[in-house]
Design a protein around this motif. Structure first.
Motif, PDB file in Angstrom:
ATOM      1  N   GLU A   1       0.815  -1.208   0.000  1.00  0.00           N
ATOM      2  CA  GLU A   1       0.000   0.000   0.000  1.00  0.00           C
ATOM      3  C   GLU A   1       0.857   1.270   0.000  1.00  0.00           C
ATOM      4  O   GLU A   1       0.350   2.363  -0.248  1.00  0.00           O
ATOM      5  N   LYS A   2       2.137   1.126   0.304  1.00  0.00           N
ATOM      6  CA  LYS A   2       3.038   2.283   0.298  1.00  0.00           C
ATOM      7  C   LYS A   2       3.440   2.675  -1.123  1.00  0.00           C
ATOM      8  O   LYS A   2       3.977   3.769  -1.340  1.00  0.00           O
ATOM      9  N   ASN A   3       3.236   1.763  -2.070  1.00  0.00           N
ATOM     10  CA  ASN A   3       3.633   2.011  -3.466  1.00  0.00           C
ATOM     11  C   ASN A   3       2.481   2.556  -4.288  1.00  0.00           C
ATOM     12  O   ASN A   3       1.325   2.572  -3.839  1.00  0.00           O
ATOM     13  N   LYS A   4       2.810   2.935  -5.504  1.00  0.00           N
ATOM     14  CA  LYS A   4       1.813   3.504  -6.401  1.00  0.00           C
ATOM     15  C   LYS A   4       0.791   2.449  -6.813  1.00  0.00           C
ATOM     16  O   LYS A   4       1.113   1.273  -6.989  1.00  0.00           O
ATOM     17  N   GLN A   5      -0.446   2.890  -6.978  1.00  0.00           N
ATOM     18  CA  GLN A   5      -1.482   1.969  -7.436  1.00  0.00           C
ATOM     19  C   GLN A   5      -1.507   1.942  -8.966  1.00  0.00           C
ATOM     20  O   GLN A   5      -1.598   2.976  -9.627  1.00  0.00           O
ATOM     21  N   LEU A   6      -1.399   0.737  -9.500  1.00  0.00           N
ATOM     22  CA  LEU A   6      -1.428   0.535 -10.944  1.00  0.00           C
ATOM     23  C   LEU A   6      -2.801   0.048 -11.381  1.00  0.00           C
ATOM     24  O   LEU A   6      -3.655  -0.274 -10.554  1.00  0.00           O
ATOM     25  N   THR A   7      -3.005  -0.017 -12.686  1.00  0.00           N
ATOM     26  CA  THR A   7      -4.255  -0.534 -13.243  1.00  0.00           C
ATOM     27  C   THR A   7      -4.026  -1.979 -13.675  1.00  0.00           C
ATOM     28  O   THR A   7      -3.151  -2.252 -14.502  1.00  0.00           O
ATOM     29  N   ARG A   8      -4.803  -2.873 -13.117  1.00  0.00           N
ATOM     30  CA  ARG A   8      -4.666  -4.301 -13.439  1.00  0.00           C
ATOM     31  C   ARG A   8      -5.805  -4.723 -14.356  1.00  0.00           C
ATOM     32  O   ARG A   8      -6.986  -4.565 -14.016  1.00  0.00           O
ATOM     33  N   ILE A   9      -5.455  -5.251 -15.508  1.00  0.00           N
ATOM     34  CA  ILE A   9      -6.452  -5.786 -16.442  1.00  0.00           C
ATOM     35  C   ILE A   9      -6.442  -7.308 -16.312  1.00  0.00           C
ATOM     36  O   ILE A   9      -5.423  -7.955 -16.555  1.00  0.00           O
ATOM     37  N   TYR A  10      -7.584  -7.859 -15.928  1.00  0.00           N
ATOM     38  CA  TYR A  10      -7.742  -9.308 -15.800  1.00  0.00           C
ATOM     39  C   TYR A  10      -8.341  -9.875 -17.087  1.00  0.00           C
ATOM     40  O   TYR A  10      -9.200  -9.247 -17.712  1.00  0.00           O
ATOM     41  N   ALA A  11      -7.901 -11.085 -17.420  1.00  0.00           N
ATOM     42  CA  ALA A  11      -8.460 -11.764 -18.583  1.00  0.00           C
ATOM     43  C   ALA A  11      -8.720 -13.230 -18.250  1.00  0.00           C
ATOM     44  O   ALA A  11      -7.990 -13.839 -17.458  1.00  0.00           O
ATOM     45  N   LEU A  12      -9.749 -13.779 -18.847  1.00  0.00           N
ATOM     46  CA  LEU A  12     -10.029 -15.210 -18.763  1.00  0.00           C
ATOM     47  C   LEU A  12      -9.370 -15.885 -19.955  1.00  0.00           C
ATOM     48  O   LEU A  12      -9.320 -15.320 -21.050  1.00  0.00           O
ATOM     49  N   CYS A  13      -8.880 -17.089 -19.749  1.00  0.00           N
ATOM     50  CA  CYS A  13      -8.237 -17.784 -20.869  1.00  0.00           C
ATOM     51  C   CYS A  13      -8.245 -19.285 -20.626  1.00  0.00           C
ATOM     52  O   CYS A  13      -7.855 -19.757 -19.551  1.00  0.00           O
TER      53      CYS A  13
END
Length: 603
Positions: free
Chosen positions: A154-166
């Protein structure tokens, strides 16, 4: 997941294709990590230089399919730390990949590998498929977007995570989507609200459940069943405080090894003298208290096995991002017990425990579960003599083999004080969760900890082996599981309302009340729907509440001294004599029968 499996390679390669497609749409994006996961893969991105729009997912998915159609080959290369940093800088990568390389190098990694396909390159160990043309263009789907802190902190930057089904085939993808649709319909958080079972309120705090009357009935019935089973198997019930001095947890070894999972201490001052201050912790586990009950007086070998059990409420500081309905909470009531025994008694006691577990599972109609022998690894989180660990792990494996129980080994999954057997159940999505445990403890009895002793037949003092066991986990975890497993339709013995009586006309009320009174006198949970709703709406309303038994009372039933019975999940109705219904119903509850297959056994 096996890293050499074809599915792993597909998912890993698809993560690269996702990153490649995102870079085509967002050229200034910075890349984080992109691993395969149980249902597909994800990739973390930093879009700080370009605003990300979720409606772009369809465009990204189309670009991924084009990349697959180009049949680009995956090429492997290897370099040292300087070459890796230079390559990442040439690729325009920012702090994330370079930070990762330097972290790995500080831990002794000298060589760094890259995979390239087309004009895309990524720091990666592999493995991958041969070309993007080997990827299933119709068996993946970009699924959702979430926030994720870099390196999970939580001390680090928040990124955008894209989830995919495969998956490997379109059919497997569609099957998963259908299972997920059903699972979402029966998600315990959704059902908990609809069926008025539990509630969370920010005024109480995160991860602290309020049990509604319906939920409290379910808890009480499960605990009643557990008490009966424990009495049958020779356990004695105890009760212990919700707090304790730090001395207790220092003795047990939970401080400092478990401190991160405990709530901060309360410091109490006796008078004005700061030297008399003392720290108290909320109880995070029951075992240290039980050890003190055992040691409260001298014990003889004739008392062993000495079995103590408690539905004890414990408090653990789970990170807010890890909280999930009842599955991960900060206050939990554990179906806990500790057995103190000699080594010669271990095998017989272990067999008895397994038999108890199987009885529980049969009652709840559980079928899809497996055993994991959880052992230590080379990390420093495990305490005690390695030779004692070897002895405990060998003993567990020996008894499992002799019982003919199939199991797999989970390295690093042991408790910090000893190996354990975890019983792994699959939820509606097929994901494994630990629901039950049997833990072997050769550490807590030693003189450095609780100095537990018993006087043996030769009049010498010896240390007992301790087994920690929890067949029904915590109320919170167990009820979250069975809510989804049953689809919210609890069997009559533990349902909040067991019978709802629906009078067709007002003239039927006297007969209706007499049946309700007969059952409530014997402490069964009965309601009468005497609302002004139409009869069909009464059926719909009480079916939606998933009440296991509806009794329909019309003029014919009154005249014949009968009842018409409609069970949840069935459109069929049968008419039987009043006395026959009461006898059948009481036997069903007493024997804790379940007369329909749970959702979890169907999917």
């Amino acid at each position: 997941m096996d890293e050499n499996s074809n599915l792993y390679k597909i998912r890993h390669s698809m993560a690269h294709v996702l990153a490649q497609a995102v870079q085509e749409v967002y050229p200034k994006v910075k890349l984080g990590f992109g691993p395969p996961i149980e249902t597909g893969f994800y990739y973390d991105f930093d879009f700080s230089e370009e605003e990300f729009a979720e409606n772009k997912l369809k465009e990204i998915e189309k670009r991924m399919k084009k990349i697959i159609g180009r049949k680009q080959e995956f090429h492997y290369s290897e370099t040292d730390i300087e070459g890796a940093v230079a390559k990442l800088e040439d690729l325009g990568e920012g702090e994330y990949k370079i930070e990762n390389v330097r972290n790995l190098h500080s831990r002794g990694v000298e060589k760094f590998s890259f995979y390239e396909n087309g004009n895309f390159a990524d720091l990666c160990e592999g493995p991958h498929v041969e070309t993007t043309g080997d990827l299933p263009a119709k068996a993946f789907k970009l699924d959702r977007v979430a926030g994720a802190y870099w390196l999970g902190s939580e001390k680090n930057k928040q990124l955008t995570r894209i989830y995919a089904l495969c998956f490997e085939t379109p059919e497997e993808l569609q099957s998963f989507l259908e299972r997920r649709r059903i699972a979402e319909q029966f998600d315990h958080k959704k059902l908990g609200k609809e069926l008025d079972i539990f509630h969370f309120d920010e005024k109480v705090g995160k991860g602290l459940a309020l049990w509604m009357p319906n939920g409290t009935i379910i808890r009480d019935e499960i605990e009643k069943y557990a008490r009966e089973m424990e009495m049958k198997y020779g356990y004695q019930r105890v009760s212990t405080p919700h707090i304790a001095s730090e001395k207790l947890f220092q003795t047990s070894g939970h401080l400092p090894y478990y401190a991160d999972s405990m709530f901060p201490p309360m410091e109490l001052n006796e008078g004005d003298d700061a030297e008399n201050s003392e720290k108290y912790y909320l109880k995070a586990m029951n075992c240290p208290y039980h050890h003190l009950i055992y040691s409260a007086r001298p014990r003889s070998y004739k008392e062993l096995p000495y079995r103590l059990c408690e539905y004890g409420t414990c408090y653990r500081y789970e990170k807010s991002g890890e909280l999930s309905g009842l599955l991960r909470v900060r206050c939990m009531t554990m179906n806990d017990a500790h057995v103190y025994l000699t080594e010669d008694q271990f095998e017989e006691e272990f067999r008895s425990m397994v038999k108890m577990y199987m009885e529980f599972y049969e009652t709840f109609k559980f079928s899809d579960y497996s055993f994991r022998l959880s052992v230590r690894d080379d990390s420093d989180k495990f305490v005690g003599d390695p030779a004692v660990w070897d002895q405990a792990e060998a003993l567990l494996a020996k008894v499992m083999d002799e019982l003919g129980l199939e199991y797999f080994v989970g390295e690093g999954e042991a408790a910090f004080y000893g190996p354990k057997i975890d019983v792994q159940f699959k939820n509606l999505m097929g994901r494994e969760e630990t629901l039950s445990t049997i833990q072997v403890d050769f550490q807590s009895a030693c003189k450095e900890k609780f100095a537990l002793k018993y006087v043996d037949s030769d009049n010498t003092e010896k240390e007992p082996i301790i087994i920690h066991r929890a067949p029904l986990s915590t109320h919170e975890r167990f009820i979250s599981f069975i809510m989804e497993y049953y689809g919210g339709a609890f069997p009559a013995w533990c349902a909040p309302v067991q019978v709802c009586i629906l009078p067709v006309q007002d003239s039927c009320m006297e007969f209706t009340n007499s049946i309700a009174n007969e059952l409530t006198r014997d402490l069964y949970r009965v309601e009468i729907d005497d609302s002004n709703n139409t009869f069909n709406k009464k059926i719909r309303t009480n079916t939606k509440r998933k009440i296991p038994i509806l009794l329909i009372i019309g003029e014919q039933e009154v005249a014949d001294n009968t009842v018409t019975v409609r069970r949840y999940g069935s459109r069929d109705q049968i008419t039987v004599s009043r006395d026959e219904f009461v006898a059948i119903f009481k036997a069903e509850v007493k024997e804790r029968k379940m007369l329909r297959e749970p959702m979890g056994s169907i999917i």
